[in-house]
Each structure stands twice: as structure tokens, then as C-alpha cells.
Design a protein around this motif. Structure first.
Motif, mmCIF file in Angstrom:
data_model
loop_
_atom_site.group_PDB
_atom_site.id
_atom_site.type_symbol
_atom_site.label_atom_id
_atom_site.label_comp_id
_atom_site.label_asym_id
_atom_site.label_seq_id
_atom_site.Cartn_x
_atom_site.Cartn_y
_atom_site.Cartn_z
ATOM 1 N N ALA A 280 0.823 -1.213 0.000
ATOM 2 C CA ALA A 280 0.000 0.000 0.000
ATOM 3 C C ALA A 280 0.857 1.263 0.000
ATOM 4 O O ALA A 280 0.560 2.229 -0.713
ATOM 5 N N GLN A 281 1.935 1.272 0.783
ATOM 6 C CA GLN A 281 2.805 2.453 0.841
ATOM 7 C C GLN A 281 3.483 2.692 -0.511
ATOM 8 O O GLN A 281 3.686 3.833 -0.917
ATOM 9 N N LEU A 282 3.844 1.620 -1.193
ATOM 10 C CA LEU A 282 4.461 1.765 -2.510
ATOM 11 C C LEU A 282 3.463 2.307 -3.529
ATOM 12 O O LEU A 282 3.820 3.123 -4.376
ATOM 13 N N GLY A 283 2.217 1.881 -3.410
ATOM 14 C CA GLY A 283 1.174 2.432 -4.277
ATOM 15 C C GLY A 283 1.000 3.924 -4.030
ATOM 16 O O GLY A 283 0.833 4.710 -4.965
ATOM 17 N N GLY A 284 1.070 4.322 -2.761
ATOM 18 C CA GLY A 284 0.998 5.745 -2.425
ATOM 19 C C GLY A 284 2.182 6.512 -2.982
ATOM 20 O O GLY A 284 2.043 7.632 -3.483
ATOM 21 N N ALA A 285 3.359 5.921 -2.917
ATOM 22 C CA ALA A 285 4.560 6.565 -3.473
ATOM 23 C C ALA A 285 4.422 6.725 -4.985
ATOM 24 O O ALA A 285 4.839 7.738 -5.556
ATOM 25 N N LEU A 286 3.821 5.743 -5.635
ATOM 26 C CA LEU A 286 3.623 5.829 -7.088
ATOM 27 C C LEU A 286 2.694 6.996 -7.431
ATOM 28 O O LEU A 286 2.978 7.785 -8.336
ATOM 29 N N SER A 287 1.611 7.129 -6.671
ATOM 30 C CA SER A 287 0.682 8.254 -6.897
ATOM 31 C C SER A 287 1.358 9.600 -6.653
ATOM 32 O O SER A 287 1.192 10.545 -7.433
ATOM 33 N N MET A 288 2.149 9.689 -5.573
ATOM 34 C CA MET A 288 2.854 10.934 -5.280
ATOM 35 C C MET A 288 3.898 11.257 -6.358
ATOM 36 O O MET A 288 4.110 12.421 -6.703
ATOM 37 N N THR A 289 4.548 10.239 -6.873
ATOM 38 C CA THR A 289 5.526 10.441 -7.944
ATOM 39 C C THR A 289 4.851 11.028 -9.173
ATOM 40 O O THR A 289 5.356 11.973 -9.777
ATOM 41 N N GLU A 290 3.713 10.480 -9.524
ATOM 42 C CA GLU A 290 2.951 11.026 -10.662
ATOM 43 C C GLU A 290 2.621 12.496 -10.432
ATOM 44 O O GLU A 290 2.753 13.320 -11.339
ATOM 45 N N GLN A 291 2.186 12.833 -9.221
ATOM 46 C CA GLN A 291 1.843 14.219 -8.918
ATOM 47 C C GLN A 291 3.081 15.130 -8.959
ATOM 48 O O GLN A 291 3.016 16.240 -9.475
ATOM 49 N N LEU A 292 4.193 14.653 -8.390
ATOM 50 C CA LEU A 292 5.420 15.464 -8.384
ATOM 51 C C LEU A 292 5.918 15.763 -9.783
ATOM 52 O O LEU A 292 6.457 16.842 -10.041
ATOM 53 N N LEU A 293 5.763 14.815 -10.676
ATOM 54 C CA LEU A 293 6.243 15.007 -12.051
ATOM 55 C C LEU A 293 5.290 15.874 -12.881
ATOM 56 O O LEU A 293 5.611 16.260 -13.983
ATOM 57 N N LYS A 294 4.114 16.152 -12.298
ATOM 58 C CA LYS A 294 3.103 17.007 -12.954
ATOM 59 C C LYS A 294 2.828 16.572 -14.377
ATOM 60 O O LYS A 294 2.792 17.365 -15.301
ATOM 61 N N HIS A 295 2.632 15.279 -14.539
ATOM 62 C CA HIS A 295 2.362 14.736 -15.875
ATOM 63 C C HIS A 295 1.044 15.291 -16.405
ATOM 64 O O HIS A 295 0.050 15.329 -15.708
ATOM 65 N N LYS A 296 1.071 15.729 -17.648
ATOM 66 C CA LYS A 296 -0.147 16.279 -18.266
ATOM 67 C C LYS A 296 -0.980 15.173 -18.883
ATOM 68 O O LYS A 296 -0.477 14.263 -19.456
#
Length: 195
Positions: free
Chosen positions: A179-195
């Protein structure tokens, strides 16, 4: 070193890697390592000056292989910088295979254990982590260039993301779920500001 010598040395490192992943560095005795590798004590000292030297070489060898794999992924021409980076982090979620996931990472396994035990092993781990951060930053830069990533500072972003994944990996090991890794994946997507 000749091919046979190199092969024996690598065999000891491979067996040691598996033992240390499951038990930790201090819990693995030299006699256990030698028995598992099926090599005599004299052979060990032919390749390594001490158990600590073995640990240093193991960490350096681990990062050499790790960097080859992630550089092949990050710097291929397949997909955008964002897609290549997210492919790497998706692999951290795969706890059953490979050497690049959260449960098989020596930084996660040994970071706290050897930092107070051995200055040279701590330094090897830090150098390896810095190399990974630099590679992530270069991949972010390629994503900025191709328009798939919209951050300003690639190195700072890479450092933040890597720290986040190390922390999530530790919590994942404690909770025995991803679960924590899934959260890290979501945060990574947000940090990269993918359009």
C-alpha cells in the motif's frame, strides 16, 4: 583476475547477496556464507580482506548491476521520459521478481544497519544512492525536454522522489504489503506534474 577466479568471486558475492537480503549483514556469519557458497575459508580471503571488505565489494557490485539495468531503461528511446521513469517505479511494486524492487534493495536492507557499523560500507551505499538519484534526474531532464514532465529542478525532484520511495519501501517491509508503494507511485505522478 582470470575467468575462473572472477567466477568464484562473483559466486561468493551472489550467495552473500541472497543471505544478506534475508538475514542482514551482521546476522550472516562468515562460516555460514562459506558453507552456502561451498568454498573454503582460504578462498574467501583470496578475494576479500575481511567480512567488511566483502560487504564493500558486495555493495559496489550490486550498484554496478543496478545502474546498468536502470540506465538501459532510462536512456532507451522507448517512450517518453515520464513513461520510462514510471516504468522504473512500477517495478518497485513487483515484490516477487527481479533485483530492483523494494524487497530486494540493498539500500533499504542495509542503510540503517551498516551506517553505524562501517564507514566504508556506509560510504558505498551513499555513493550508490547518489548515482541512482543522478540517473533519475537525467531521466527527468529527458522528460522535460520531450514535454512529458513539467518540473523545474530535476535533481531536487529526483532526490525527493527517491527519498519517498526508500521510506515507502521501509514501511512496506514493516507492514508486509504494498500500500505504501502504491501511495509513493501516486505521489511520484503528482510530483512530475504529468499532463
Amino acid at each position: 583476475m582470470n575467468a575462473k577466479t572472477n567466477e568464484t568471486r562473483q559466486h561468493i558475492l551472489d550467495v552473500g547477496y541472497q543471505l544478506i537480503l534475508s538475514k542482514g549483514f551482521t546476522a550472516v556469519g562468515l562460516s555460514e556464507l562459506l558453507k552456502a557458497a561451498d568454498v573454503p575459508k582460504g578462498s574467501f580471503y583470496h578475494y576479500f580482506k575481511s567480512k567488511e571488505h566483502f560487504g564493500e565489494v558486495l555493495i559496489a557490485s550490486y550498484f554496478e548491476g543496478y545502474m546498468e539495468r536502470i540506465e538501459a531503461l532510462f536512456f532507451s528511446k522507448n517512450g517518453t521520459g515520464y513513461e520510462r521513469l514510471m516504468s522504473y517505479f512500477n517495478r518497485w511494486l513487483d515484490v516477487e521478481s527481479g533485483r530492483c524492487n523494494a524487497h530486494k534493495c540493498l539500500v533499504v536492507k542495509l542503510g540503517a544497519e551498516v551506517s553505524d557499523l562501517s564507514e566504508t560500507m556506509r560510504s558505498e551505499l551513499l555513493t550508490g544512492a547518489e548515482r541512482i538519484i543522478a540517473a533519475i534526474a537525467k531521466c527527468i531532464e529527458s522528460g522535460i525536454e520531450d514535454g512529458s514532465i513539467t518540473v523545474q529542478d530535476s535533481l531536487s525532484t529526483a532526490s525527493t522522489i527517491y527519498q519517498q520511495w526508500l521510506g515507502a519501501s521501509l514501511l512496506s517491509k514493516l507492514s508486509q504489503d504494498t500500500a505504501q508503494l502504491g501511495g509513493a507511485l501516486s505521489m511520484t505522478e503528482q510530483l512530475l506534474k504529468h499532463k
